[in-house]
Design an enzyme around this catalytic site. Structure first.
Site, PDB file in Angstrom:
ATOM      1  N   LEU A 148       0.890  -1.073  -0.246  1.00  0.00           N
ATOM      2  CA  LEU A 148      -0.169  -0.087   0.234  1.00  0.00           C
ATOM      3  C   LEU A 148       0.885   1.299  -0.039  1.00  0.00           C
ATOM      4  O   LEU A 148       2.125   1.202   0.373  1.00  0.00           O
ATOM      5  CB  LEU A 148      -0.955  -0.026   1.234  1.00  0.00           C
ATOM      6  N   ASN A 153      -3.198   4.477   4.582  1.00  0.00           N
ATOM      7  CA  ASN A 153      -3.640   3.317   4.083  1.00  0.00           C
ATOM      8  C   ASN A 153      -3.469   1.913   4.710  1.00  0.00           C
ATOM      9  O   ASN A 153      -4.351   1.031   4.827  1.00  0.00           O
ATOM     10  CB  ASN A 153      -2.831   3.135   2.622  1.00  0.00           C
ATOM     11  N   THR A 179       6.004   0.677   2.299  1.00  0.00           N
ATOM     12  CA  THR A 179       6.803   1.614   2.931  1.00  0.00           C
ATOM     13  C   THR A 179       6.213   2.444   3.802  1.00  0.00           C
ATOM     14  O   THR A 179       5.631   3.598   3.533  1.00  0.00           O
ATOM     15  CB  THR A 179       7.838   2.162   2.148  1.00  0.00           C
ATOM     16  N   LYS A 254      14.675   0.047   4.936  1.00  0.00           N
ATOM     17  CA  LYS A 254      14.107   0.854   3.456  1.00  0.00           C
ATOM     18  C   LYS A 254      14.256   2.232   3.251  1.00  0.00           C
ATOM     19  O   LYS A 254      14.564   2.713   2.285  1.00  0.00           O
ATOM     20  CB  LYS A 254      12.501   0.392   3.464  1.00  0.00           C
ATOM     21  N   LYS A 329       7.058  11.228   0.187  1.00  0.00           N
ATOM     22  CA  LYS A 329       6.738  10.683   1.341  1.00  0.00           C
ATOM     23  C   LYS A 329       7.751   9.776   2.116  1.00  0.00           C
ATOM     24  O   LYS A 329       7.973   9.882   3.250  1.00  0.00           O
ATOM     25  CB  LYS A 329       5.631   9.583   0.999  1.00  0.00           C
TER      26      LYS A 329
END
Length: 381
Positions: A148, A153, A179, A254, A329
């Site tokens: 997502l 979300n 992520t 990540k 983001k």
């Protein structure tokens, strides 16, 4: 047909035959036709080992051995297919779509859901079962992967009114490849644990191309004892599955990777732009960079200059790939983590500002490598 003179059957075979009662020995040699001399087929897969050895010599032994190996491989394959119970997949966007397809290619029945029904149509054609909500996925599958766009979300899909946790089964394995903020992963893990299930964060690196080729890198955080169970599914979609530590460490790896990626992409774009303005052919400059110390993934695999490489977003008006909004983001997540840990990240902060400016200037839906185009158009930047 006889064994070669001087050839000795494998150890134990002759002795084993000699110890058989006479009637049993006779059964091994019972003729199958007028010519006689052929052993009776008394075992699955053809002749017995003893008959193969005595009649065929070394060649017979190896033929028998190959048959046994083939039969064992078939049994292993059968057991593996039996373990391929349905897998839920939620989020069929640019990354989720090829990831779910690779599960289908490996024989897993997929239970699919996406907030946009049109994203599911292709999977219906592939034989996947499409559901009405994340809760329905949890009701039908005890292994679920989510992919997502952002923390809100993910929170909605797991804890919302029709979320996974409404119908999750005890013992289910829930793998989130989105992520998101590591703190959100940790909170979700606690909520999932209360329901008797297991949560692991497993964000990916490699982009859409690697997703299609099942060549992603997965950075996995969670209970180490559950890693092998997660790896069984993740190896269908990736070539590097790395256990990072407890829940949240996958996300930590990540966001560190993506901060470096953003910095290197901006550096590559600046370098290419300067070289072009100095009169260099972009392909020549890229070739030099890629055999020199300035080489990086952004230059040799995902070059941001149109016309330098085929099959990358810069060759397609920066369509597809990893969106500028998503990069902004992820850089925001890195900034939050840097603030919480009091870690200085001046280049990461500058990269964050550049990508936020790009979003404001109409680049939000373009691939993040469009930073090259942004720099060329910003005369006063």
């Amino acid at each position: 047909m006889c064994a070669p003179i001087g050839w000795v059957p494998p150890r134990g075979v002759c002795g084993w035959l000699a110890q058989l009662p006479l009637p049993a020995r006779g059964r091994w040699w019972r003729g199958a036709g007028a010519g006689g001399g052929r052993p009776e087929v008394t075992r699955r897969g053809g002749r017995s080992m003893a008959a193969a050895v005595v009649l065929g010599g070394p060649a017979g032994w190896w033929r028998w051995h190959r048959r046994v190996r083939a039969a064992r491989a078939a049994m292993v394959c059968s057991r593996a297919m039996a373990s391929k119970t349905p897998v839920g997949f939620i989020g069929l966007g640019n990354m989720g779509n090829p990831m779910a397809k690779n599960l289908v290619k490996h024989g897993y029945p997929v239970i699919a859901y996406d907030v946009f029904p049109e994203a599911c149509k292709e999977f219906q054609d592939l034989g996947a079962q499409v559901t009405e909500s994340p809760a329905d996925v949890a009701e039908k599958a005890d292994r679920i992967i989510t992919m997502l766009p952002s923390s809100p979300n993910v929170i909605e899909v797991y804890t919302g009114a029709n979320g996974i946790l409404k119908k999750v089964k005890k013992g289910s394995l829930l793998i989130d490849s989105s992520t998101i903020d590591p703190a959100v992963s940790k909170e979700l893990a606690k909520a999932v644990e209360k329901m008797g299930a297991v949560f692991m964060d497993a964000p990916v690196s490699g982009g859409v191309g690697a997703a299609r080729a099942a060549n992603l890198t997965f950075m996995v955080g969670g209970v180490e004892q559950e890693f092998d169970a997660a790896k069984e599914l993740l190896t269908c979609m990736g070539s590097n599955i790395v256990y990072c530590g407890e829940v949240g460490t996958g996300q930590a790896a990540k966001i560190c990777n993506n901060m470096l990626l953003a910095i290197s992409m901006i550096g590559t774009a600046e370098t290419m732009n300067l070289g072009i303005r100095l009169g260099l052919d972009p392909k020549v400059l890229a070739k030099i960079l890629n055999i020199s110390s300035g080489r990086c993934w952004s230059s040799d695999t995902y070059n941001p200059v149109p016309g330098v490489m085929e099959g990358v977003p810069s060759a397609n008006n920066y369509q597809g790939g990893f969106g500028t909004t998503l990069m902004a983001k992820d850089l925001g997540l890195a900034q939050i983590s840097a603030t919480n840990t009091k870690t200085p990240v001046p280049l990461g902060s500058q990269a964050h500002q550049i990508y936020r400016m790009m979003c404001a200037k109409g680049y939000a839906l373009k691939d993040f490598s469009a930073v090259f185009q942004f720099l060329r158009e910003e005369e006063t930047f």
